[in-house]
Design a protein around this motif. Structure first.
Motif, PDB file in Angstrom:
ATOM      1  N   ALA A 188       0.370  -1.146   0.131  1.00 35.44           N
ATOM      2  CA  ALA A 188      -0.184   0.261   0.095  1.00 35.44           C
ATOM      3  C   ALA A 188       1.258   1.515   0.208  1.00 35.44           C
ATOM      4  N   ARG A 245       2.148   1.998  -3.191  1.00 35.14           N
ATOM      5  CA  ARG A 245       0.978   2.252  -4.544  1.00 35.14           C
ATOM      6  C   ARG A 245       0.713   3.559  -4.560  1.00 35.14           C
ATOM      7  N   ARG A 246       0.100   3.933  -3.333  1.00 35.10           N
ATOM      8  CA  ARG A 246      -0.196   5.673  -2.578  1.00 35.10           C
ATOM      9  C   ARG A 246       0.648   6.229  -3.206  1.00 35.10           C
ATOM     10  N   TYR A 260      -5.836   2.080 -11.214  1.00 36.57           N
ATOM     11  CA  TYR A 260      -5.359   2.199  -9.881  1.00 36.57           C
ATOM     12  C   TYR A 260      -6.843   2.915  -8.972  1.00 36.57           C
ATOM     13  N   GLN A 283      -6.684   2.135  -5.137  1.00 40.32           N
ATOM     14  CA  GLN A 283      -7.125   3.114  -4.235  1.00 40.32           C
ATOM     15  C   GLN A 283      -6.893   3.675  -3.045  1.00 40.32           C
ATOM     16  N   ASP A 340      -6.136   1.375   0.039  1.00 38.00           N
ATOM     17  CA  ASP A 340      -4.324   0.926   0.145  1.00 38.00           C
ATOM     18  C   ASP A 340      -4.761   2.494   0.549  1.00 38.00           C
ATOM     19  N   PHE A 341      -5.295   3.750   1.243  1.00 37.95           N
ATOM     20  CA  PHE A 341      -5.746   4.922   1.286  1.00 37.95           C
ATOM     21  C   PHE A 341      -6.501   4.647   2.859  1.00 37.95           C
TER      22      PHE A 341
END
Length: 295
Positions: free
Chosen positions: A219, A222-223, A240, A245, A248-249
């Protein structure tokens, strides 16, 4: 003169945009002489306006501190001399000579392996020159390590740190275990993969997003490095923004950092090449690092 410079820049930026669209659609790309990246349907006559000399197709098509005087080195000028160390010659001699038919290349041998420095022109003769410095271990117990520098006159600038996830910021052009490349495929195929990686990096630098498939296994990475319209790093093929997305956040910063440290054995911000590799690039390869200190 200014107009000519603009035209050349516009030419390779347009070319970069075309390649980005092809990668985004997961179309096959080809690697030609000196690293020029072309569309799969193009032939030599179509790429000559970008490449000086004959555009020979490379062997692979990809979707992905001592003084130099103390080392044996060979330029891509038709030399056929053998490396001085029998083990290095046996392991890498033929592969290096094949590589030197496709890319300008230097080889620096030492007891534990071979350093190879390669010039690649993925957008053609008037586009950016990318230098790859590659460490090849003689016993082949680990995957090759490589770093990419963009030549700006006499200076060399490290390429941006995307898909350079390892603590030493070496290139991650493909996952080592996905079968994209193996030692049996040889040096030329390896540099082809790095050259495709460079196209993606240049596209990200110019247009703000990474084209084509990519991997992002945690995560935090990616973020911080993915943008919404890029392909998600999980391999789903979805953007994404509609895949990982949101998830991940929702991951806490502390957990995300812990996961990154577990996977890559470093902090996200601490990735950087070994100082000796940066010094070698700054010195135009006059003094190369010791492989024993890197690997």
């Amino acid at each position: 003169m200014a107009c000519g410079k603009f035209d050349r820049k516009a030419l390779y930026i347009n070319r970069l945009e075309v390649l980005g669209r092809s990668l985004h659609r997961e179309q096959q790309l080809s690697v030609f002489h000196r690293g020029f990246v072309g569309l799969d349907h193009e032939d030599e006559s179509e790429v000559k306006k970008y490449v000086k000399g004959t555009a020979r197709r490379s062997a692979t098509r990809s979707g992905a501190g001592q003084s130099a005087a103390q080392r044996t080195w060979r330029r891509a000028s038709g030399e056929t001399h053998q490396f001085r160390t029998a083990a290095i010659e046996a392991a890498f001699g033929n592969e290096f000579r094949v590589l030197a038919q496709h890319y300008p290349a230097l080889g620096f041998e030492e007891e534990t392996g071979l350093w190879v420095v390669v010039e690649s022109y993925p957008l053609g003769s008037h586009g950016p020159q990318i230098n790859f410095v590659i460490a090849l271990k003689l016993d082949r117990t680990i995957h090759p390590k490589a770093w990419a520098f963009r030549s700006l006159g006499r200076h060399k600038k490290l390429m941006p740190l995307k898909h350079t996830n390892f603590p030493d910021a070496s290139i991650c052009a493909f996952p080592p275990d996905d079968g994209s490349w193996s030692w049996q495929d040889g040096m030329t195929a390896l540099v082809d993969h790095y050259t495709i990686w460079a196209v993606k990096s240049l596209h990200k630098e110019q247009f703000g997003w990474w084209p084509g498939r990519q991997h992002g296994v945690c995560a935090l990475y990616r973020r911080n490095e993915f943008v919404p319209n890029e392909a998600c790093g999980c391999g789903s093929g979805k953007p994404y923004s509609v895949c990982h997305q949101t998830k991940d956040f929702l991951v806490s910063e502390s957990f995300a950092r812990q996961e990154f440290r577990r996977l890559f054995r470093c902090e996200y911000e601490s990735r950087r090449p070994p100082v000796t590799v940066e010094q070698a690039a700054a010195g135009n390869w006059a003094i190369m690092p010791s492989m024993a200190l890197l690997i």
